[in-house]
Design an enzyme around this catalytic site. Structure first.
Site, PDB file in Angstrom:
ATOM      1  N   ASP A 142      11.196 -18.060 -28.002  1.00  0.00           N
ATOM      2  CA  ASP A 142      10.259 -17.474 -28.964  1.00  0.00           C
ATOM      3  C   ASP A 142      10.718 -16.042 -29.284  1.00  0.00           C
ATOM      4  OD1 ASP A 142       7.900 -17.332 -30.442  1.00  0.00           O
ATOM      5  OD2 ASP A 142       6.670 -16.709 -28.722  1.00  0.00           O
ATOM      6  N   HIS A 143      10.816 -15.706 -30.552  1.00  0.00           N
ATOM      7  CA  HIS A 143      11.192 -14.355 -30.985  1.00  0.00           C
ATOM      8  C   HIS A 143      12.487 -13.836 -30.358  1.00  0.00           C
ATOM      9  CE1 HIS A 143       7.585 -13.734 -33.332  1.00  0.00           C
ATOM     10  NE2 HIS A 143       6.880 -14.235 -32.341  1.00  0.00           N
ATOM     11  N   ASP A 158      14.623 -13.880 -34.635  1.00  0.00           N
ATOM     12  CA  ASP A 158      13.635 -13.144 -35.424  1.00  0.00           C
ATOM     13  C   ASP A 158      14.288 -11.908 -36.051  1.00  0.00           C
ATOM     14  OD1 ASP A 158      11.581 -11.742 -36.502  1.00  0.00           O
ATOM     15  OD2 ASP A 158      10.298 -11.768 -34.717  1.00  0.00           O
ATOM     16  N   GLU A 192      12.920 -16.398 -39.593  1.00  0.00           N
ATOM     17  CA  GLU A 192      11.644 -15.857 -40.078  1.00  0.00           C
ATOM     18  C   GLU A 192      11.852 -14.949 -41.285  1.00  0.00           C
ATOM     19  OE1 GLU A 192       8.878 -14.329 -37.152  1.00  0.00           O
ATOM     20  OE2 GLU A 192       7.678 -13.298 -38.652  1.00  0.00           O
ATOM     21  N   HIS A 217       3.290 -18.518 -36.864  1.00  0.00           N
ATOM     22  CA  HIS A 217       3.089 -17.741 -35.635  1.00  0.00           C
ATOM     23  C   HIS A 217       1.666 -17.186 -35.646  1.00  0.00           C
ATOM     24  CE1 HIS A 217       7.206 -17.176 -33.875  1.00  0.00           C
ATOM     25  NE2 HIS A 217       7.451 -17.891 -34.960  1.00  0.00           N
ATOM     26  N   SER A 232      -2.040 -16.360 -27.222  1.00  0.00           N
ATOM     27  CA  SER A 232      -3.187 -15.533 -26.806  1.00  0.00           C
ATOM     28  C   SER A 232      -4.382 -16.355 -26.330  1.00  0.00           C
ATOM     29  CB  SER A 232      -3.628 -14.635 -27.967  1.00  0.00           C
ATOM     30  OG  SER A 232      -2.578 -13.767 -28.316  1.00  0.00           O
TER      31      SER A 232
END
Ligand code: G3H
Ligand code: 13P
Ligand code: ZN
Length: 330
Positions: free
Chosen positions: A93-94, A115, A145, A232, A278
């Protein structure tokens, strides 16, 4: 060099093709520890859903890449033992550099995100293309992205969002060769996705966020028919957990997420991967706070991490069935 194929994992190619066709989104849940991974796998097996296990740079620093890779291998074996060998992707991720992406590919990841959204258009293309060339040589899929989300994206943070420009997507995808594209249409990272001044309030005083820009999503879909799109910052920030955290001594303020109906609508479009981190943090923290408040003498971690894991599982089952629509698609 460890190939993801040795670990029993898959890349995103078939998964996304089926999701776009079927009008649902694959859950992309972040994990950093065993209880989160157990909850994700239990929920996805219970709902017969494919899953993307996401590892951020922060998770790599926290848990160690060797452990995470072997946990993903174990997750596949665990799912089979639970009765459904669901397809599992291990995704970075990222990713912030070519080197980080390469390291993950060399260590058994089946998918990486590069990213470059904070770079200029040309720099983003150059970096993303370099990652795609290395990844595709190893049959690993790549997410790029375009556009910037407000909030914190791992170590990159932005106070304001810049929506994706639909007129740029075709050139970006064709020049980089990416397999999927993360876009910015008004989602945002974290549990405080909007300033209260950007929101309205309902009769109970609960913040109602501005709606997602479905007009931009539709324009992107017109430009790239059938191409896999990623969202995202898609936690809904359930008030149930926010209120539990507040009731048991936490200090969250102005928490607001993306309403579930809007995510459901997005999942029916070309959006085929929805990132949620989150909400998992909130559910776990809420339950740990509750158990420790109810039983102040408890000091066995299993006695508070176990209920937190069960709460997480319940939440992921709900999302797979009612929000993403990924249930029964494994
Ligand atoms: O987009 C960011 C993810 O929620 C990961 O966050 O870097 O704190 O693990 P993290
Ligand atoms: P949330 O902070 O909304 O859960 O978003 C997570 C995410 O986008 C991970 O890449
Ligand atoms: Zn993200």
């Amino acid at each position: 060099m460890t190939s993801y194929k040795e670990l029993g994992l898959v890349n995103t190619r078939d998964m996304f093709a089926k999701a776009v066709k079927g009008g649902y989104a694959i859950p992309a849940y972040n994990f950093n520890n065993m209880e989160q991974l157990q909850a994700i796998i239990q929920a996805c097996v219970a709902t017969k859903s494919p899953v993307i296990l996401q590892v951020s740079k922060g998770a790599r620093d926290y848990a160690n890449i060797n452990l995470l890779r072997n946990m993903a291998r174990g997750a596949g074996e665990y799912a089979a033992e639970l009765g459904c060998a669901i397809p599992i992707v291990l995704h970075l991720d990222h990713g912030d550099s070519f080197e980080t992406c390469k390291d993950c590919i060399d260590n058994g990841f089946s998918s990486v995100m590069i990213d470059g959204s904070h770079l200029s258009f040309e720099e983003n293309i150059a970096l993303t293309k370099k990652v795609v060339e290395y990844a595709h040589a190893h049959d690993v899929t790549v997410e790029g992205e375009l556009g910037v989300l407000a909030g914190i994206e791992d170590e990159v943070s932005s106070a304001v969002s810049h929506y994706t420009k639909p007129e740029e997507v075709v050139e970006f995808v064709s020049r980089t060769g990416v397999d999927s594209l993360a876009i910015s249409i008004g989602t945002s990272h974290g549990a405080n996705k909007f300033e209260p001044s950007q929101c309205t309030r309902n009769a109970d005083g609960v913040l109602i966020p501005p709606p997602l820009r479905f007009d931009i999503l539709e324009e992107i879909e017109k430009q790239l028919p059938g191409f896999p799109i990623v969202l995202h910052g898609s936690s809904s920030v359930p008030m149930e957990y926010v209120n539990m955290i507040l009731a048991y001594g936490g200090t969250l303020k102005d928490s607001v997420g993306i309403p579930e109906e809007q995510l459901r609508k997005a999942a029916k479009s070309a959006v085929c991967k929805i990132n949620i981190d989150s909400d998992g943090r909130l559910a776990m923290t809420a339950m740990i706070r509750k158990v420790l408040a109810d039983k102040p003498g408890e000091f066995d971690p299993r006695k508070y991490l176990g209920p937190a894991r069960d709460e997480l599982k319940k939440m992921y089952i709900h999302k797979n069935i009612n929000v993403l629509g990924s249930a029964n698609n494994a």
